[in-house]
Design a protein around this motif. Structure first.
Motif, PDB file in Angstrom:
ATOM      1  N   ASN A 279      27.777 -40.361   5.153  1.00 51.10           N
ATOM      2  CA  ASN A 279      29.167 -41.179   5.303  1.00 51.10           C
ATOM      3  C   ASN A 279      29.750 -41.531   3.740  1.00 51.10           C
ATOM      4  N   GLU A 280      30.485 -42.363   3.710  1.00 51.32           N
ATOM      5  CA  GLU A 280      31.088 -42.864   2.371  1.00 51.32           C
ATOM      6  C   GLU A 280      30.005 -43.230   1.379  1.00 51.32           C
ATOM      7  N   ARG A 283      28.465 -40.210  -0.135  1.00 50.16           N
ATOM      8  CA  ARG A 283      29.588 -39.096  -0.985  1.00 50.16           C
ATOM      9  C   ARG A 283      29.644 -39.983  -2.291  1.00 50.16           C
ATOM     10  N   GLN A 311      31.635 -41.763  10.173  1.00 50.96           N
ATOM     11  CA  GLN A 311      31.336 -41.016   8.827  1.00 50.96           C
ATOM     12  C   GLN A 311      32.401 -41.178   7.776  1.00 50.96           C
ATOM     13  N   ASN A 312      33.406 -41.787   7.990  1.00 47.67           N
ATOM     14  CA  ASN A 312      34.269 -42.411   7.031  1.00 47.67           C
ATOM     15  C   ASN A 312      34.101 -43.957   6.887  1.00 47.67           C
ATOM     16  N   ARG A 314      30.736 -47.058   5.935  1.00 50.26           N
ATOM     17  CA  ARG A 314      29.610 -46.918   5.151  1.00 50.26           C
ATOM     18  C   ARG A 314      28.208 -47.458   5.532  1.00 50.26           C
TER      19      ARG A 314
END
Ligand SMILES: Cc1cc2nc3c(=O)[nH]c(=O)nc-3n(C[C@H](O)[C@H](O)[C@H](O)COP(=O)(O)O)c2cc1C
Length: 354
Positions: A279-280, A283, A311-312, A314
């Motif tokens: 997830n963020e 990334r 997934q977008n 934290r």
């Protein structure tokens, strides 16, 4: 009677169990799995402060269950511990093990092999051998050493696909389980030891995975990720939704230490990491964000509640590489029965085709 059923007489073959997921697998999940003819493990983890309460609840719940109420010799659930917590955990757990006599203890992630010996000997002594010893591991070397020094009743062979913590470096179940089986068989023959049963964990999500594990030589299976979709698992709805939405776990999950660092659980021995959905937080870490900033954003996300997962988003979403096969919410009882019965059907259908 199949082998493992002698030790856990309320269970049906093949044995289906839930892993002792810390904070997630509590008395409710564990007793539902056992009541469905499996063996549920309560995840005590590294902190025994809630152990007596959870075992008392499990005792009350078992007394209400038609399947379990007559099995009074042991408490018909298991209890899992993270051994890196040290011998204080053992000291705190022993009187409670003695009082409740759970059917099994599950030992995982020691800092040194001597810890496994101390847990095994003291548990056997405290419960007069009624509590069986399960040890989760992921290499041939560890399997041989643990068999030699502890002679556990069960080796839980955990493949790399497993959700949550496991060895950063290990193989998948397909090559690892038979190699461990062969090596342990040879050792036990040579040293005249009783051979432990093998239970498979890591990537088993349904009857197909369970049938494959049994074909590889396992006597039973443990699932973690699949049970995250059971309402009895103690997780936030946002976490459960993120598990249900994730697919293609080979590319959308990864094992690593990021979440231990973000959450401050940094006592795990170096060779372990946790597998979760990317997830963020991942990334940003990969793009070079400082850990201080990542942690600040993580703490902010905690305040968002269910919206903090995805997934977008934290928050930690520990889950295995098989997460894409978890598609619907289902009771722990339903999952346990489905996986057991499907595995039997698949194995007999496969045999009839040969
Ligand atoms: C959310 C989560 C938490 C876990 N916590 C623990 C734990 O506290 N102790 C432990 O021995 N194993 C833990 N595990 C690992 C399981 O015991 C088991 O090896 C794993 O779930 C099997 O792989 P699967 O997730 O693909 O079914 C955890 C797994 C998950 C998914």
């Amino acid at each position: 009677m199949a082998d493992l059923q002698k030790d856990y007489p309320w269970t049906k073959s093949p044995l289906v169990s839930c892993g002792p997921m810390r904070l997630v697998a509590l008395s409710k999940l564990a007793t539902e799995v056992s009541a469905a003819g499996g063996l549920g493990f309560i995840g005590i983890g590294n902190d025994a402060s809630t152990m007596e309460d959870e075992l008392e609840k499990a005792k009350q719940q078992a007394a209400q269950s038609n399947t379990l109420r007559d099995h009074k010799d042991v408490l018909p659930v298991g209890v899992g511990f993270l051994l890196w917590a040290g011998d204080k955990l053992l000291e705190e757990a022993l009187p409670i093990l003695k009082k409740y006599k759970p059917a099994a203890v599950w030992l995982f992630a020691p800092t040194e092999p001597g810890q496994l010996v101390r847990w095994t000997e003291s548990t056997r002594q405290a419960t007069g051998g009624k509590t069986k010893i399960w040890v989760q591991l992921s290499t041939v070397g560890d399997a041989l050493e643990v068999t030699r020094i502890c002679q556990p009743e069960v080796l839980v062979v955990q493949g790399t696909d497993a959700g949550g913590h496991g060895l950063e470096k290990c193989a998948g179940l397909v090559p690892m389980l038979p190699e461990i089986d062969d090596a342990v068989t040879a050792l036990c023959e040579e040293q005249k030891l009783r051979k432990p049963y093998i239970v498979a964990a890591g990537g088993i999500m349904d009857g197909r995975g369970a049938a494959a594990a049994i074909a590889l030589g396992a006597s039973g299976v443990t699932m973690g990720t699949r049970y995250l979709a059971a309402p009895e698992a103690n997780i936030a709805q946002g976490y459960r939704d993120a598990v249900l939405r994730a697919s293609d776990g080979g590319v959308t999950t990864e094992r690593g230490k990021l979440y231990d660092t973000l959450r401050g659980t940094t006592d795990w021995p170096l060779r372990y990491g946790g597998r979760g959905v990317l997830n963020e937080s991942h990334r940003d870490a990969a793009k070079g964000m400082s850990m201080d900033e990542n942690k600040r954003l993580y703490d902010e996300a905690v305040k968002k509640g269910d919206d903090g997962w995805g997934q977008n988003a934290r928050l930690t979403t520990y889950a295995g590489a098989g997460v894409g096969l978890v598609k619907q919410i289902k009771s722990a009882k339903g999952i346990t029965e489905e996986v057991r019965e499907d595995a039997k059907r698949i194995l007999s259908r496969a045999a009839s085709r040969l």
